[in-house]
Design an enzyme around this catalytic site. Sequence first.
Site, mmCIF file in Angstrom:
data_model
loop_
_atom_site.group_PDB
_atom_site.id
_atom_site.type_symbol
_atom_site.label_atom_id
_atom_site.label_comp_id
_atom_site.label_asym_id
_atom_site.label_seq_id
_atom_site.Cartn_x
_atom_site.Cartn_y
_atom_site.Cartn_z
ATOM 1 N N ASP A 200 0.860 -1.180 0.000
ATOM 2 C CA ASP A 200 0.000 0.000 0.000
ATOM 3 C C ASP A 200 0.898 1.232 0.000
ATOM 4 O O ASP A 200 2.127 1.121 -0.024
ATOM 5 C CB ASP A 200 -0.982 -0.010 1.182
ATOM 6 C CG ASP A 200 -2.325 0.605 0.788
ATOM 7 O OD1 ASP A 200 -2.328 1.761 0.339
ATOM 8 O OD2 ASP A 200 -3.364 -0.077 0.907
ATOM 9 N N HIS A 267 -2.780 3.263 -4.594
ATOM 10 C CA HIS A 267 -2.242 2.685 -3.351
ATOM 11 C C HIS A 267 -0.848 2.114 -3.599
ATOM 12 O O HIS A 267 -0.513 1.036 -3.093
ATOM 13 C CB HIS A 267 -3.183 1.609 -2.794
ATOM 14 C CG HIS A 267 -4.426 2.171 -2.158
ATOM 15 N ND1 HIS A 267 -4.399 2.890 -0.982
ATOM 16 C CD2 HIS A 267 -5.723 2.154 -2.548
ATOM 17 C CE1 HIS A 267 -5.632 3.271 -0.667
ATOM 18 N NE2 HIS A 267 -6.458 2.846 -1.606
ATOM 19 N N GLU A 331 -9.908 2.743 -5.205
ATOM 20 C CA GLU A 331 -9.606 4.122 -4.825
ATOM 21 C C GLU A 331 -8.459 4.735 -5.642
ATOM 22 O O GLU A 331 -7.635 5.466 -5.099
ATOM 23 C CB GLU A 331 -9.259 4.185 -3.332
ATOM 24 C CG GLU A 331 -10.424 3.766 -2.446
ATOM 25 C CD GLU A 331 -10.086 3.773 -0.958
ATOM 26 O OE1 GLU A 331 -10.984 4.113 -0.179
ATOM 27 O OE2 GLU A 331 -8.944 3.445 -0.583
#
Length: 763
Positions: A200, A267, A331
């Site tokens: 991440d 990410h 995202e």
Amino acid sequence: MFRLAAFALTLLALAGGMEKAKAQPGAAPAPPPALAVLPRPVSVAAGAGSFQLRSGGAIVVAPGDQGARRAAQRLADLLLRTRGLRLAIRTGKRGGAIGFARIPGLPAEGYRLTVTPRGTTIAASDDAGLFYGGITLWQLATAGGENRIPATAIEDAPRFAWRGLMLDSARHFQSPAFIRRLIDWMAASKLNRLHWHLVDDQGWRLQIRKYPRLTAIGAWRVPASAPGAPPLSREGGFYSQAEVRAIVAYAAARHVTIVPEIEMPGHALSAIRAYPRLGMGVPIPPGIESDWGIFPWLYNVDEPTIGFLDDVLDEVMALFPSTYIHVGGDEAVKDQWKADPAVQAKIRALGLKDENALQGWLVKRIEEHLAAHGRRLIGWDEILEGGVAPSAAVMSWRGISGAIAAAQGGHDTVLSPAPILYFDNIQSPGGEGQPGRGSVVSLGDVYAFDPAPATLTVDQQRHILGLQGNLWTEHVRGDARAAFMAFPRALAVAELGWSPATPRDFLDFADRVADQLDRLAKLGLGASTAAFAPIAAESFDTKSGLVTIKLANQIGSEMRYTLDGTMPGATAALYTAPLSFVVPARLRARGFRGGHALPGGFDRIYDPASVRRRGNAELRTCAARLNLALEDDAPAQGRRAVFLTDIVNPCWIYEKAPMDGIASIAVDVGQLPFNFQIGHDRDHIVFTPPRTAEGEMEVRADTCTGEPIAVLPLAPAAHNPGVTTLRATIRPLSGAHDLCFTYTARGPDPLWAVAAVQLEAPR
Ligand code: ACM
């Protein structure tokens, strides 16, 4: 009573002469023995008598049956570790205390367990079934105090193939020893997928031989600290390929498949920090990797970057035999792709509609690479937005709509919706003083989740592979906290994933959770007791000097208490109505079921100061718009305060504060770095401008606006990274009032938080 009903429903008549115990006429019917198996088996028939397990007994496996031998070893190992029983494993046809056998045609992962006073047989068609039969036998053998297994016949098989837990090792790193313990706890509960979030923005945790900077650079960061506070030490870590191989083998021996996740195209800051050529050329501010939230940095989609991703996945596939490889996809805000002429030219050249379609194109490229190696792609539900091949599976996290869309589009899907299956959420109001996301997700909430939504047709429901709980770790630092947040909620996932949809009885489940937590504690688990421990609502009447306590626990069980400092046992006073007593006093309470104490307890001393004090966990936030239970950034070593804070509206209420005779107030405050990437929401965090350089904490009665009744300058706390006690006189009031705590500031960094409030009477 619920427990009996659930048990009765699972009783089936068994051919072979087993008899149910007969009730004595006139006497209260004896309750059937508790079936302490979790997840609840498909069918159980109680028999007569019981089988006594003793050290020195044998587990017998057929010659050459390696799967049976491994299942026997796991069973022997569990009995030794949790009961000190030593059983030998022998090869042979029959004649042992416990025998493993093969019966072709039993369902995948399913088993048949027969216990008679003479012996026990576990039969299955596959290795996993033998293993799970052994787990059930171990649970039956360790339910009471006597290593005695009630005669039983169980037929069992899982409802879903994917019964998972996701562990985020990127935000905070956990030790390899912890990963092994987690696998033990999962396997002992028939959970079989560990989705390992290894990458991440904040950390890259997997050694990749071809790209050593991923871990040399990307596995380390300096945690954020409040402005002006001394910097914290670098933290992080990664798993070497040798460690991963050992963990994967450990998991395989326990029928847990590890599904690795390599995030893309967002990410991915840890990789872009290590190899800037992979990114969009947008500078990276120093220290940003220690923020939480959604970052704008994306991989570029140049051929060398796709080559990098393929290389990484080649090493991943060599380490992890899982059919599914998770590639993230969530995202990925597209600002950097939108602003980049080369990316825009590529979108046009490929004839794509927009940036979402470009992500879809990238995912398809990656999927082809995985498919060429016989693997399947799984990603978060955003992968549906860019179009994805039918063979890709979808992990639904934005509610269950992603799962519904996926199943309707013919994709296999795993349900892991926020917030209900997000195990970084706290488990009770106040969060037991532990950090986490601030919405309460209780054990009962998870147990009430429906993994087969009725909005899907029967055909579409066939696409549901199963479900999993997700343990994100922004606010979960260290091994012990990860365990505490995952359990017992993971046991609800185990039961939803394994057991038939009906009957579903929460109290019966909670009883079995208590038994299972007992066993898992012997395997090193320190679980939350939020489901069982009494919590107290407290009020104090200054005129009578009486404190009144209302107790409750989440499962709604019987509670017993003492006021003499002793531990409440099964014959202690039963709690039936709110308790009023004069201070000083010590109240201790525990939950009970069927005469047995439940995990966790309540223990508090009440004195004239404590009845005028509230810790942070006993305050409520005013608007609860984005509640987080945040850990202080100090001290560097040792115990840190935890502050439940609404980060977009820092404001707390002390309800019904007893104000008679109060002349001054002491407020413990802490300061935190505002390290949240929340986009434009940050512009909506508004403060009243301060009157002094460092700002002031303000206290109001019955409202959060208007004239304060006390003002506490923050200056004495400004240079203390830990908790500081501020003191001020307070306008006299009589009676009980809701006190509101806010502060003045020029902006959100640092974020101030109320750790505790003490109302002070004149001496
Ligand atoms: C997610 O929570 N971003 C999958």
